[in-house]
Design a protein around this motif. Sequence first.
Motif, PDB file in Angstrom:
ATOM      1  N   VAL A 790       0.852  -1.187   0.000  1.00 49.36           N
ATOM      2  CA  VAL A 790       0.000   0.000   0.000  1.00 49.36           C
ATOM      3  C   VAL A 790       0.889   1.239   0.000  1.00 49.36           C
ATOM      4  N   THR A 791       0.359   2.314  -0.562  1.00 47.99           N
ATOM      5  CA  THR A 791       1.058   3.581  -0.521  1.00 47.99           C
ATOM      6  C   THR A 791       0.507   4.373   0.650  1.00 47.99           C
ATOM      7  N   ILE A 792       1.414   4.770   1.528  1.00 46.55           N
ATOM      8  CA  ILE A 792       0.971   5.498   2.713  1.00 46.55           C
ATOM      9  C   ILE A 792       1.443   6.939   2.615  1.00 46.55           C
ATOM     10  N   GLY A 793       0.521   7.855   2.842  1.00 45.17           N
ATOM     11  CA  GLY A 793       0.881   9.265   2.800  1.00 45.17           C
ATOM     12  C   GLY A 793       1.502   9.696   4.115  1.00 45.17           C
ATOM     13  N   ILE A 794       2.483  10.555   4.017  1.00 47.44           N
ATOM     14  CA  ILE A 794       3.105  11.056   5.244  1.00 47.44           C
ATOM     15  C   ILE A 794       2.880  12.557   5.360  1.00 47.44           C
ATOM     16  N   GLN A 795       2.249  12.943   6.456  1.00 47.48           N
ATOM     17  CA  GLN A 795       2.012  14.354   6.710  1.00 47.48           C
ATOM     18  C   GLN A 795       2.935  14.822   7.824  1.00 47.48           C
ATOM     19  N   ILE A 796       3.353  16.074   7.733  1.00 49.00           N
ATOM     20  CA  ILE A 796       4.046  16.684   8.862  1.00 49.00           C
ATOM     21  C   ILE A 796       3.200  17.883   9.272  1.00 49.00           C
ATOM     22  N   ASN A 797       2.741  17.873  10.476  1.00 50.26           N
ATOM     23  CA  ASN A 797       1.806  18.885  10.966  1.00 50.26           C
ATOM     24  C   ASN A 797       0.597  19.026  10.044  1.00 50.26           C
ATOM     25  N   GLY A 798       0.121  17.903   9.545  1.00 50.96           N
ATOM     26  CA  GLY A 798      -1.091  17.915   8.743  1.00 50.96           C
ATOM     27  C   GLY A 798      -0.879  18.235   7.276  1.00 50.96           C
ATOM     28  N   LYS A 799       0.376  18.478   6.878  1.00 52.38           N
ATOM     29  CA  LYS A 799       0.606  18.761   5.459  1.00 52.38           C
ATOM     30  C   LYS A 799       1.258  17.583   4.787  1.00 52.38           C
ATOM     31  N   ARG A 801       3.663  15.527   2.790  1.00 50.12           N
ATOM     32  CA  ARG A 801       5.056  15.776   2.422  1.00 50.12           C
ATOM     33  C   ARG A 801       5.643  14.666   1.569  1.00 50.12           C
ATOM     34  N   ALA A 802       5.177  13.451   1.749  1.00 46.73           N
ATOM     35  CA  ALA A 802       5.786  12.336   1.022  1.00 46.73           C
ATOM     36  C   ALA A 802       4.856  11.137   1.045  1.00 46.73           C
ATOM     37  N   THR A 803       5.212  10.145   0.274  1.00 47.75           N
ATOM     38  CA  THR A 803       4.503   8.865   0.357  1.00 47.75           C
ATOM     39  C   THR A 803       5.529   7.762   0.473  1.00 47.75           C
ATOM     40  N   ILE A 804       5.152   6.671   1.146  1.00 46.96           N
ATOM     41  CA  ILE A 804       6.039   5.515   1.206  1.00 46.96           C
ATOM     42  C   ILE A 804       5.264   4.263   0.835  1.00 46.96           C
ATOM     43  N   GLU A 805       5.965   3.311   0.265  1.00 45.34           N
ATOM     44  CA  GLU A 805       5.383   2.007  -0.055  1.00 45.34           C
ATOM     45  C   GLU A 805       5.595   1.086   1.131  1.00 45.34           C
ATOM     46  N   MET A 806       4.544   0.474   1.618  1.00 47.11           N
ATOM     47  CA  MET A 806       4.693  -0.463   2.731  1.00 47.11           C
ATOM     48  C   MET A 806       3.909  -1.721   2.392  1.00 47.11           C
ATOM     49  N   SER A 807       4.298  -2.826   3.007  1.00 43.18           N
ATOM     50  CA  SER A 807       3.488  -4.029   2.802  1.00 43.18           C
ATOM     51  C   SER A 807       2.186  -3.854   3.595  1.00 43.18           C
ATOM     52  N   LEU A 808       1.153  -4.523   3.098  1.00 45.35           N
ATOM     53  CA  LEU A 808      -0.157  -4.384   3.713  1.00 45.35           C
ATOM     54  C   LEU A 808      -0.101  -4.785   5.188  1.00 45.35           C
ATOM     55  N   ILE A 838       0.923  10.040  14.590  1.00 45.78           N
ATOM     56  CA  ILE A 838      -0.343   9.319  14.433  1.00 45.78           C
ATOM     57  C   ILE A 838      -0.230   8.413  13.218  1.00 45.78           C
ATOM     58  N   VAL A 839      -0.506   7.127  13.436  1.00 49.89           N
ATOM     59  CA  VAL A 839      -0.454   6.181  12.324  1.00 49.89           C
ATOM     60  C   VAL A 839      -1.848   5.618  12.076  1.00 49.89           C
ATOM     61  N   VAL A 840      -2.390   5.907  10.893  1.00 51.44           N
ATOM     62  CA  VAL A 840      -3.657   5.283  10.490  1.00 51.44           C
ATOM     63  C   VAL A 840      -3.283   4.129   9.581  1.00 51.44           C
ATOM     64  N   PRO A 841      -3.519   2.886  10.033  1.00 55.51           N
ATOM     65  CA  PRO A 841      -3.029   1.719   9.299  1.00 55.51           C
ATOM     66  C   PRO A 841      -3.372   1.757   7.811  1.00 55.51           C
ATOM     67  N   ASN A 842      -2.397   1.481   6.993  1.00 60.41           N
ATOM     68  CA  ASN A 842      -2.554   1.383   5.538  1.00 60.41           C
ATOM     69  C   ASN A 842      -3.013   2.685   4.878  1.00 60.41           C
ATOM     70  N   ARG A 843      -2.927   3.784   5.614  1.00 61.67           N
ATOM     71  CA  ARG A 843      -3.461   4.982   5.015  1.00 61.67           C
ATOM     72  C   ARG A 843      -2.531   6.175   5.144  1.00 61.67           C
ATOM     73  N   ILE A 844      -2.250   6.555   6.387  1.00 62.31           N
ATOM     74  CA  ILE A 844      -1.547   7.816   6.546  1.00 62.31           C
ATOM     75  C   ILE A 844      -0.753   7.852   7.843  1.00 62.31           C
ATOM     76  N   VAL A 845       0.315   8.629   7.803  1.00 68.15           N
ATOM     77  CA  VAL A 845       1.097   8.885   9.015  1.00 68.15           C
ATOM     78  C   VAL A 845       1.156  10.394   9.176  1.00 68.15           C
ATOM     79  N   ASN A 846       0.819  10.870  10.343  1.00 68.17           N
ATOM     80  CA  ASN A 846       0.927  12.318  10.572  1.00 68.17           C
ATOM     81  C   ASN A 846       1.918  12.562  11.706  1.00 68.17           C
ATOM     82  N   ILE A 847       2.989  13.276  11.361  1.00 68.85           N
ATOM     83  CA  ILE A 847       4.036  13.560  12.351  1.00 68.85           C
ATOM     84  C   ILE A 847       3.843  14.975  12.875  1.00 68.85           C
ATOM     85  N   VAL A 848       3.625  15.091  14.177  1.00 69.12           N
ATOM     86  CA  VAL A 848       3.443  16.423  14.766  1.00 69.12           C
ATOM     87  C   VAL A 848       4.773  16.827  15.386  1.00 69.12           C
ATOM     88  N   ALA A 849       5.323  17.903  14.884  1.00 70.80           N
ATOM     89  CA  ALA A 849       6.631  18.324  15.399  1.00 70.80           C
ATOM     90  C   ALA A 849       6.556  19.722  15.995  1.00 70.80           C
TER      91      ALA A 849
END
Length: 849
Positions: A790-799, A801-808, A838-849
Motif C-alpha cells: 500500500v502507498t501510505i501518505g506522510i504528513q508533517i503537521n497535517g501537510k 510531504r511524502a509517500t512511502i510504499e509499505m506491505s499491507l 499518528i499512524v492510520v493503518p494502511n493509510r496515513i502517518v501524521n508527524i506532529v513536530a
Amino acid sequence: MARYNAKETESYWQQQWADQQVFAVQEDRSRPKYYVLEMFPYPSGRIHMGHVRNYTLGDVVARYKRAQGFNVLHPMGWDAFGLPAENAAIENRSHPADWTRDNIAAMRTQLQSMGLSYDWDRELATCEPGYYRHEQKMFLDFLANDLVYRKESWVNWDPVENTVLANEQVIDGRGWRSGALVEKRKLAQWFLKITDYSEELLSALDGLERWPDRVRLMQHNWIGRSEGARLRFELEGRDDRLEVYTTRHDTLFGASFCAIAANHPLAQEQASSNTDLATFIAECNRMSTSEADIEKAEKKGFATGIYARHPLRPDVRLPVYVANFVLMEYGTGAIFGCPAHDQRDLDFALKYNLPVLPVVIPEGVDAATFTVGETAYTGDGRLGNSEFLDGMTVAEAKTEVASRLQASGIGETSVTYRLRDRGVSRQRYWGCPIPVIHCDDCGAVPVPETELPVELPRDIDFDEPGNPLARHPSWKHVGCPACGKPALRETDTFDTFFESSWYFLRFCDPHNTDRGVGDAAAYWMPVDQYIGGIEHAVLHLLYSRFFMRALKKCGYVTQDEPFDGLLTQGMVCHETYRDDKGKWVLPGDLLTLEDGSLVARPDNRPVTRGRSEKMSKSKKNVVDPESILETYGADVARLFMLSDSPPDRDLEWTDSGVDGAWRYLNRLWKLGEDILGATASEPARRDGDDEVSRAIHKTIDGVTSDLDRFHFNKAVARIRELSNLIGGLDLNQPGNPGLARFGFETIIMLISPMAPHIADELWRQFGHADPVIHASWPVASKELLVDENVTIGIQINGKMRATIEMSLDAERETVEAAALAEPKVIAQLEGKTPRKIIVVPNRIVNIVA
RNA sequence: GGCCGCGUGGUGGAAUUGGUAGACACAGCAGACUUAAAAUCUGCCUUGGGGCAACCCGAGUGCCGGUUCAAGUCCGGCCGCGGCCACCA
C-alpha cells in the motif's frame, strides 16, 4: 471484424432477442423475483430525452439484476387516457382512440430501437376496455367499502378545458395545462377517501427506507399533520355553536374575534338575508389563488353582527366576521383570531380596530409592559394576561386549556391534516366512464358488475365545447338497474390518475380477464425498484400508496406499499438559444461560423446562448432522440446518459459528450479486434495474481457495488479505466494476450447492461454462443481485491510531504520508522524531534513536530 | 413567509463518509500519422513561484470563524443558487 456498424449490430441483436424471447418472464418461484418498473409514458406520439434517460436507467437495473440471477419483471405500457387526445381530435378532426393508438405504435417502435429488455407480451394501454373494466369494478368495490362518496362541493373549474381540476392541478391559480384562470364552482363530484389514511400514509413513510429523503419529506409536508384543538364557541342569541380549529389554544385569552370562511354554513345562512354579505362572499369566491395575488391580497372581513362568547371569560364578546383568508377546506372553516401572536390576525385586527392583547411574554420581559405593534410575536415565552395560565410555558398552557375545555365539554384536542379527499370526476370524453346510473327515484345506482365494462361510445363529436358524452344522443339513456325506470348514465369520467394508481398491479398478470389483480401480484409485488421523475413525488406516488391500501381493504392485495425502492431521476437539460428577435432557436438549426460566432440557419441570424434549462418544446432546446438513435445508435445514447451525471441529478445534454461515448465504443470494438487477433488460440487467463488481474477483480467489485447503489456514472468510469489498462498491455509479451482476453471479456459483461448491443456482438465474436444475458454476473475474488503493498501518505503537521510504499498491514513501528527515515521527512523536520506520531493503518502517518 | 437541498478546475463530475483533492470524461493546447483535412494515436491540462530536468516551495473545494494530529467532508455565522409547499389557523 470490420469497423463497428452500430446500426446493423443493433437491429440484428434486437431481432435476436425478440426471436429468442430472451426477455419473456414467468413466475418462477425457485428464483428470487425482482420487479423493476419505470413510470409509463403518456403516448404523446414521440419519445423525448426524458424518456430515454428514464428507460435507460430502468433497463440497466433490469439487465443487471437478471445477470445476477433474479427473475426479473420489466414491463412497459401506456398511460393512454387524457386531454391531449381530445385536443388533437378537435384540431385534426381525428378520433381520440385512433390518435392514441397511432401514437402508441409510433412510440413502441422508438422504444424498441433503444434495445430495452421489456417483456412486450405484457404491454398494456389504459384506454382499452380490457384495462378499464377492472378499474370500474374497483370503483364499485370502493363504493361498497365506503372508500368513495359523492358530494356537492366547491371545485376548481377550468373555463378553457371545461372541466374540474384537482387542487394539485391548479398552479398559481391557473389550470396546469390550459393556463387559464381557475374559477370556483359548486358541483356534485365523486371523491376518494384518501383522508381515511392520512395518519397511515404519514407514519408508513418511515418504513420506505429505499425512497429518497426529499420525496418522503414532500409527502410528509403534503399530508401536513398538525396537532391542535377544536373549540365550540357559544353564539349570542343562538342555539348553535361555532366550532373553530386552532393550534394555539394556549393563546385563547388573547382572542379578540372569530372569523369564518365565505362558504361556511353560517356565512351562507346569513347571506340569504343580507345582500351586502352575499356580495362579499361572491367576491371571496372570485378571488385569485395565485401566489402573487395572495401576497398582495388584503385581509378583508365582513362583520356578521353575531357575537361569540369567550369560553373562559364570560365578559368578553368576540365579533364574528366572514373573512377572505379563512379556508373552508381546512379545519372547521372557522378560527378565533389572536392578533398579538399571529401576523395575519394582527393585520386583520389593526384594520378593524380590534384589541391586541399579548398573552405569550418573552422570557425576562414584564407582561405589564410588553406590547405588540405591527409585528406579531410568534416566539416562545411564558403566559401572561391569562389568569390561571400566567407563568406557564406554551406547552403547559396548551395542556391546561385542553383539559379545562374538555372537562366542560367545550372542546378537545384534535389532529388535523392538510391532505384532502381527492375529487375524481372529470367532464371529459377520453377517460374511464364512471360506472354509475342516476335515477330520479333511486339516486346514484352502481352499474351491475355483469354489465361491466361501461364502454365509451365511439361515435362522438367535438364540434361544441364541453363533454361530448353528455351530448351523445343515446349513450347515457339507460334503465335504472334498481327500479327499471328511465335513468341517466353518469357522463363524467375518471381523472387519469385513477389509471396510473394501479397499473403496476396489472403488469403482474395483464391478460387476466376475470380479475384486475391476479394472484401473480402476490409473487411480484411490491415493485422492487421504481424509477421516474421527481415531479410525481406527491401526486402519483401518494395516490398509488393510497390505492394499495384501498385495494387491500377490498381484498385485491395483501400488501400496503406499492414501491419498495424509488429512484427519482433528474431532468435532461440543454442550453437555450435565441435569435436577434428574441425567438427561441432549435439546437439543430445552429451553425458556428469561422469566427466562432453562433448563427441560425437558414438565414444566418445572429444567436445568443442562454442558460441551460430542462428540455422543453416551448424553449426549443430539444434534441430529438430519434436523430441520435439514427446517427449514433442506442448504445451511445444510453452510455452517454449514464456516464455524464449521477441519475438523480440534472443531466446536461452535450453533443461532445455524445461524441465521447461514440468514440469510446469504437475504441472498445478496436480493442476487441486486437485482442481477438492476438489470442486466436489462447484462452482467457483467469488465474493470475498479478497487478492486472487484481485490477480486473477490483473493477468487478467496484462496478457491482456502483450498480447496486445506482452510481452508474462511476461504474462507467471504472470500466473505462480498466479498458485503458487493458488497452495499454503489450500483446507481444508472453502471457499478456490471455490476460487481456480475460480483462476484455470482463469488460463486455460489465458494460452489457449499459450498452447491450455492442456487448452481445463482441461476446459472440469472442466465441460465446448465447447472448450475454444468459451469462451470470462476474464475481470478484476477495483475495485479489487487496494489494500486497500500500502507498501510505506522510504528513508533517497535517501537510502532505511524502509517500512511502509499505506491505499491507505492516506493524505500526515499522511504518513509523520508515516514515522517519524518508529523506523528505528528515529534511522537513530540520532536526526537530516529533512530539507525536499518528499512524492510520494502511493509510496515513501524521508527524506532529 | 415555512420546510429542505446544494456551492469542488474552463465544463460534467470523482474523493473508500474525517485520512494522499481533482478519478473518469468533455473542451482546450502541443506533437505523431497524412499532400491536406477528418478520424486515430501520444503527451500536457487547479493556480502562483523556482529549476534544463525527474522535481521543489506556496496557495487552493463560495466567504469568515471554530473543533481536530488531520476538514471538500463536522460545528457556528454570512453570501449565492435551486427545489417543494404556501392566507393550512
